[in-house]
Design an enzyme around this catalytic site. Structure first.
Site, PDB file in Angstrom:
ATOM      1  N   LYS A 174       0.944  -2.975  -0.859  1.00  0.00           N
ATOM      2  CA  LYS A 174       2.147  -3.208  -0.065  1.00  0.00           C
ATOM      3  C   LYS A 174       2.059  -2.300   1.158  1.00  0.00           C
ATOM      4  O   LYS A 174       1.161  -1.452   1.221  1.00  0.00           O
ATOM      5  CB  LYS A 174       3.413  -2.874  -0.873  1.00  0.00           C
ATOM      6  CG  LYS A 174       3.318  -1.504  -1.576  1.00  0.00           C
ATOM      7  CD  LYS A 174       4.546  -1.193  -2.409  1.00  0.00           C
ATOM      8  CE  LYS A 174       4.657  -1.952  -3.706  1.00  0.00           C
ATOM      9  NZ  LYS A 174       5.692  -2.954  -3.759  1.00  0.00           N
ATOM     10  N   ARG A 175       2.966  -2.466   2.118  1.00  0.00           N
ATOM     11  CA  ARG A 175       2.935  -1.556   3.265  1.00  0.00           C
ATOM     12  C   ARG A 175       3.070  -0.106   2.811  1.00  0.00           C
ATOM     13  O   ARG A 175       3.701   0.193   1.799  1.00  0.00           O
ATOM     14  CB  ARG A 175       4.075  -1.910   4.244  1.00  0.00           C
ATOM     15  CG  ARG A 175       3.808  -3.153   5.059  1.00  0.00           C
ATOM     16  CD  ARG A 175       2.557  -3.011   5.916  1.00  0.00           C
ATOM     17  NE  ARG A 175       2.755  -2.077   6.995  1.00  0.00           N
ATOM     18  CZ  ARG A 175       3.083  -2.383   8.232  1.00  0.00           C
ATOM     19  NH1 ARG A 175       3.234  -3.662   8.579  1.00  0.00           N
ATOM     20  NH2 ARG A 175       3.251  -1.462   9.149  1.00  0.00           N
ATOM     21  N   LYS A 224       8.297   3.670  -0.683  1.00  0.00           N
ATOM     22  CA  LYS A 224       7.544   2.901  -1.675  1.00  0.00           C
ATOM     23  C   LYS A 224       6.731   3.814  -2.601  1.00  0.00           C
ATOM     24  O   LYS A 224       6.202   3.389  -3.612  1.00  0.00           O
ATOM     25  CB  LYS A 224       6.639   1.889  -0.988  1.00  0.00           C
ATOM     26  CG  LYS A 224       7.417   0.767  -0.263  1.00  0.00           C
ATOM     27  CD  LYS A 224       6.480  -0.211   0.424  1.00  0.00           C
ATOM     28  CE  LYS A 224       7.170  -1.303   1.209  1.00  0.00           C
ATOM     29  NZ  LYS A 224       7.619  -2.445   0.391  1.00  0.00           N
ATOM     30  N   THR A 253       8.835  -8.655  -2.998  1.00  0.00           N
ATOM     31  CA  THR A 253       8.356  -9.961  -3.422  1.00  0.00           C
ATOM     32  C   THR A 253       6.964  -9.824  -4.034  1.00  0.00           C
ATOM     33  O   THR A 253       6.541 -10.680  -4.812  1.00  0.00           O
ATOM     34  CB  THR A 253       8.294 -10.958  -2.245  1.00  0.00           C
ATOM     35  OG1 THR A 253       7.636 -10.336  -1.144  1.00  0.00           O
ATOM     36  CG2 THR A 253       9.691 -11.403  -1.842  1.00  0.00           C
ATOM     37  N   HIS A 267      18.048  -7.468   5.298  1.00  0.00           N
ATOM     38  CA  HIS A 267      16.842  -7.146   4.527  1.00  0.00           C
ATOM     39  C   HIS A 267      16.696  -5.691   4.133  1.00  0.00           C
ATOM     40  O   HIS A 267      15.679  -5.316   3.566  1.00  0.00           O
ATOM     41  CB  HIS A 267      15.594  -7.540   5.322  1.00  0.00           C
ATOM     42  CG  HIS A 267      15.284  -8.999   5.261  1.00  0.00           C
ATOM     43  ND1 HIS A 267      14.474  -9.544   4.304  1.00  0.00           N
ATOM     44  CD2 HIS A 267      15.699 -10.026   6.008  1.00  0.00           C
ATOM     45  CE1 HIS A 267      14.395 -10.847   4.482  1.00  0.00           C
ATOM     46  NE2 HIS A 267      15.139 -11.170   5.515  1.00  0.00           N
ATOM     47  N   LYS A 308       4.973 -11.858  -7.300  1.00  0.00           N
ATOM     48  CA  LYS A 308       3.633 -12.462  -7.301  1.00  0.00           C
ATOM     49  C   LYS A 308       2.821 -11.946  -8.493  1.00  0.00           C
ATOM     50  O   LYS A 308       2.125 -12.713  -9.174  1.00  0.00           O
ATOM     51  CB  LYS A 308       2.884 -12.109  -6.006  1.00  0.00           C
ATOM     52  CG  LYS A 308       3.570 -12.576  -4.735  1.00  0.00           C
ATOM     53  CD  LYS A 308       2.936 -11.932  -3.487  1.00  0.00           C
ATOM     54  CE  LYS A 308       3.807 -12.092  -2.272  1.00  0.00           C
ATOM     55  NZ  LYS A 308       3.434 -11.194  -1.166  1.00  0.00           N
TER      56      LYS A 308
HETATM   57  C1  LIG Z   1       3.994 -10.174  -0.542  1.00  0.00           C
HETATM   58  C2  LIG Z   1       3.373  -9.395   0.526  1.00  0.00           C
HETATM   59  C3  LIG Z   1       4.000  -8.231   0.996  1.00  0.00           C
HETATM   60  C4  LIG Z   1       5.295  -7.702   0.404  1.00  0.00           C
HETATM   61  O1  LIG Z   1       4.999  -6.855  -0.701  1.00  0.00           O
HETATM   62  P1  LIG Z   1       6.075  -5.868  -1.325  1.00  0.00           P
HETATM   63  O2  LIG Z   1       5.383  -5.313  -2.508  1.00  0.00           O
HETATM   64  O3  LIG Z   1       7.247  -6.722  -1.705  1.00  0.00           O
HETATM   65  O4  LIG Z   1       6.404  -4.857  -0.306  1.00  0.00           O
HETATM   66  C5  LIG Z   1       3.374  -7.511   1.982  1.00  0.00           C
HETATM   67  N1  LIG Z   1       2.204  -7.900   2.512  1.00  0.00           N
HETATM   68  C6  LIG Z   1       1.568  -9.010   2.082  1.00  0.00           C
HETATM   69  C7  LIG Z   1       0.266  -9.373   2.689  1.00  0.00           C
HETATM   70  C8  LIG Z   1       2.127  -9.792   1.082  1.00  0.00           C
HETATM   71  O5  LIG Z   1       1.495 -10.891   0.667  1.00  0.00           O
END
Ligand SMILES: *Cc1c(COP(=O)(O)O)cnc(C)c1O
Length: 795
Positions: free
Chosen positions: A534-535, A540, A642, A346, A646
């Site tokens: 995101k985190r 990032k 991911t 990952h 979305k």
């Molecule tokens: C999809 C998702 C992530 C991953 O987000 P990235 O932008 O790909 O880092 C992290 N936290 C939650 C709650 C998510 O639904």
């Protein structure tokens, strides 16, 4: 069970009275939620039992997905939708005067994951069940999921998460299936029938108790299982400090580690990992023996997938079981083992590759350590035959070296498939990070671009858009998400594009209401909703985003007539509690928010909102309201992402770097439907290899950068008690490891382009439409179909 609304209502009222001894008018929303949950679980149970029976007596190949995290979120709506009874239930509740969204709010997210990795595991379970595939999840039932984030005075506070406080309706405890897991102690050898054998003695044993959760497929009768293990004290042994033993045992499944990007050098973490794999293998082998009676062909009927390296001890654990418990010869056991496991990597961040010091590993898991040592010896001999005299290569590839166990090396050597999670990520693994292994095992490596379940992220999260899509192209796309492409027929249909715009506006209004309720900030739903959730992590680059906002603010001050489309910047992000730098960025976000949100010259044209406690259920509310999706990681650092998928699926336009799956989003939608900026991965890696980047030059030559960075430390920012030297230093003294300043100009320009595009409403709506139309590729149904056909060979 119930076949119409009236039967449902009757059943619901009866159940409520039986469960709580109250009449309906006396009941609370919470009573109602738990009543409904119980009812639905009972509704599921017939198919669940049937699916299990089917698997028990079938000789078809099964896949087991082992993951230290499953970020499930809420399950009520998903279960109702997948069962196809959402409308009946919702209308029935309505008749009783119950508001479904209100009941839904009672459910705590099952937040047993940090971010992308855990959410991927949850999407995969949904796709496995919906595609009627025999896939079983195994995880840990943490008592506390990822911490609850509260923002106090701009600082992140962490509270223990409490998803089990009122019980979890979807799980079923199976105490009769508990297994015992040994730690510590030592290994004793003895002779038996002329063979040297080993046994683990004086171990401290804990009990692993399974809790099963049904995973309901979408409109099918398949109900798969996620089994989660909880640690409990095993039988009492005389002479032991009972309280201490109880405490130490329960600690194993008490907390989820709040970070998956750093190697945690903690014994407890290693205990969790072994606990998960040892318990899961016992369960897998138990049902296998029931089906076949003999383990010699295990790999022909079972595939075990390890999600990142956290469950990699399953490899030596299977060796141990076969050799110590089932009398296999070593070579025989190895053939079975290495043909059973498949591994997903990952990350390319080298600090995130797990390594365990021998001095921690060996005492805790003495027999497992011996087995890894033997595997390492044999692997190094093999390498010596292939590369005689190449000490350096062998040292670099060894499973144990420099006093450490290299978990990724063990995973590659012990599995038949190694995959990355996006094309570019797999290429980087093959060409750089894992190049020596790629040379040695060229056919093991393959790429599986991540995906998301469109059922949760589009059908459930965005019913208005779902309805609009179905009204246009019928409902077959729900089963075949690539059919979303049929939407392109409407790309010149002004009336349809206007409807699409209205759906987005409705979702933006709903988010604006939530923002006002939660943060007391009024935002304009006609402004561009520009979202980064995101985190929080340096790679990032939330920092790049906030420096751009500060620049926009400065621009307004210098030129009050500066004309740009109003923007609402929305953030959500948790920082790992020990990640000091990330927490500073959260404070900076709040500080800049205070600066811009009420400034008379800015006059509402820029708003900055931080929504606390980002989690799955909040994501479901935020993402459908996005115009712009910020995916701005330093190229080469984000394995896939991911979140980007979305947003795309909900009709947001990506503004991002050529990193991870953004590259494949670009391939799908074409360059006219995405905003790409910044260095590419090759350029980043070239700088990292050869040097040549001096952030100070960008500071001195770009007045916008100079001004913004200086403001971080000169007391301009409100709340002068907190300066941002650490951030300032990371960008200058430490030469900006993530190329924030290098990409700044390019980022400003792409934002101008995006802002101009937004002004042309028809064109913009067309871009949104194209993003939805080409998002079908990113359904996890496509991803899981690829895993099933190429890796697992299951049907
Ligand atoms: C999809 C998702 C992530 C991953 O987000 P990235 O932008 O790909 O880092 C992290 N936290 C939650 C709650 C998510 O639904």
């Amino acid at each position: 069970m119930f076949s119409d609304k009236n039967e449902f209502k009757q059943g619901f009222l009866q159940k409520l009275e039986r469960m709580y001894g109250k009449t309906f008018p006396e009941s609370t929303v919470q009573d109602q939620y738990f009543t409904l949950g119980q009812m639905i679980r009972e509704y599921i149970s017939t198919n669940w039992i049937q699916t299990n029976e089917q698997y028990r007596f079938s000789d078809s190949k099964q896949v087991y997905y082992l993951s230290i995290e499953f970020l499930l979120g809420r399950l009520l709506r998903q279960n109702l939708m997948n069962l196809g009874i959402y409308d009946v239930v919702q209308e029935g509740l309505n008749d009783l005067g119950i508001d479904f969204p209100e009941i839904e709010e009672v459910e705590h997210d099952a937040g047993l994951g940090n971010g992308g990795l855990g959410r991927l595991a949850a999407c995969f379970l949904d796709s496995l069940a919906s595609l009627n595939l025999p896939g079983h999840g195994y995880g840990i039932r943490y008592k506390h999921g990822l911490f609850e984030q509260k923002i106090v005075n701009g600082f992140q506070m962490e509270l223990p998460e409490q998803w089990l406080r009122h019980g979890h309706v979807w799980e079923v405890k199976k105490p009769d299936l508990a297994v015992e897991i040994p730690f510590w102690g030592k290994v004793e050898s003895y002779m038996e029938e002329g063979k040297m054998k080993f046994r683990h003695i004086h171990a401290e044993v804990v009990s692993a108790v399974p809790y099963d959760m049904p995973i309901v497929g979408y409109k099918t009768s398949t109900v798969n299982t996620l089994r989660m293990w909880s640690a409990e004290p095993a039988a009492y042994k005389a002479g032991r400090d009972l309280m201490k033993y109880k405490r130490e045992t329960e600690a194993i499944t008490e907390f989820l580690y709040p970070d998956d990007t750093h190697d945690e050098g903690k014994i407890l973490r290693l205990k969790q990992q072994y606990f998960l794999v040892s318990a899961s293998l016992r369960s897998i082998i138990g049902s296998y023996l029931y089906r076949f009676g003999d383990l010699h062909e295990l790999h022909k009927h079972v595939a075990i997938h390890i999600n990142d390296t956290h469950p990699v001890l399953a490899i030596p654990e299977l060796m141990r079981i076969l050799v110590d418990e089932y009398e296999f010869e070593w070579e025989q056991a190895w053939t079975v083992t290495k043909n059973t496991f498949a591994y997903t990597n990952h990350t390319t961040l080298s600090e995130a590759l797990e390594k365990w010091p021998i001095r921690i590993f060996q005492p805790l898991l003495p027999r497992i350590y011996m087995i890894i040592d033997e595997l390492n010896e044999r692997f190094c001999k093999e390498l010596w035959n292939e590369y005689p005299g190449d000490w350096k290569r062998i040292e670099e590839m060894a499973i144990i070296s420099h006093g450490q166990v290299k978990m990724a090396h063990l995973a590659i050597v012990g599995s038949y498939s190694v995959n990355g999670v996006a094309k570019i990520h797999t290429e980087i693994l093959k060409q750089r990070e894992m190049n020596l292994f790629y040379q040695y095992y060229p056919t093991k490596f393959n790429s599986k671009t991540n995906g998301i379940t469109h059922r949760r992220w589009l059908l459930n999260a965005n019913p208005a858009l779902t309805e609009l899509i179905t009204s246009a192209i019928g409902k077959e796309w729900v089963h075949t998400p690539s059919n979303l492409q049929q939407l392109t027929k409407f790309s010149d249909d002004a009336a349809f594009l206007e409807k699409l715009y209205e759906v987005k506006q409705k979702n933006k209004q709903r988010l604006a209401d939530r923002i006002f309720k939660q943060n007391g900030i009024k935002v304009d739903p006609h402004s561009i909703f520009d979202i980064q959730v995101k985190r929080l992590h340096a790679y990032k680059r939330q920092l790049l985003n906030v420096l751009h906002i500060l620049y926009l603010y400065n621009r307004c001050q210098e030129d009050p007539n500066y004309d740009f489309p109003p923007r609402t910047f929305i953030f959500g992000a948790k920082a790992s509690p020990g990640y000091f730098y990330a927490k500073k960025i959260i404070k900076l976000l709040h500080t800049i928010a205070d600066l811009v949100n009420n400034d008379p010259i800015v006059n509402g044209r820029i708003k900055l909102v931080f929504l606390e406690n980002y989690r799955v259920s909040l994501a479901e509310e935020i993402i459908p309201a996005a115009d712009i999706s910020e995916q701005i990681s330093t190229a080469s650092k984000e394995a896939s992402g991911t979140g980007n998928m979305k947003f795309m699926m909900n009709g947001a336009v990506t503004l991002g770097t050529l990193d991870g799956a953004n590259i494949e989003i670009l391939e799908q939608v074409g360059p006219e439907n995405i905003f790409i900026f910044g260095l590419n991965a090759q350029e980043v890696m070239k700088y990292q290899q050869n040097g040549g980047y001096y952030s100070m030059e960008y500071f001195h030559h770009d007045t916008r950068i100079k001004k913004a960075l200086t403001q971080l430390i000169d007391g301009t920012l409100p709340g002068a008690d907190d300066h941002f030297e650490t951030i300032y230093d990371s960008l200058l003294a430490e030469n900006d490891q993530f190329f924030v300043l290098r990409d700044f100009d390019s980022y400003v320009r792409i934002h101008e382009a995006a802002g101009n595009a937004y002004k042309r409403r028809d064109d913009w709506n067309q871009m949104c439409l194209n993003n939805i139309a080409y998002s079908g590729y990113f359904s996890s149904d496509r991803t899981i179909t690829e895993y099933a056909e190429d890796i697992w060979k299951i049907k």
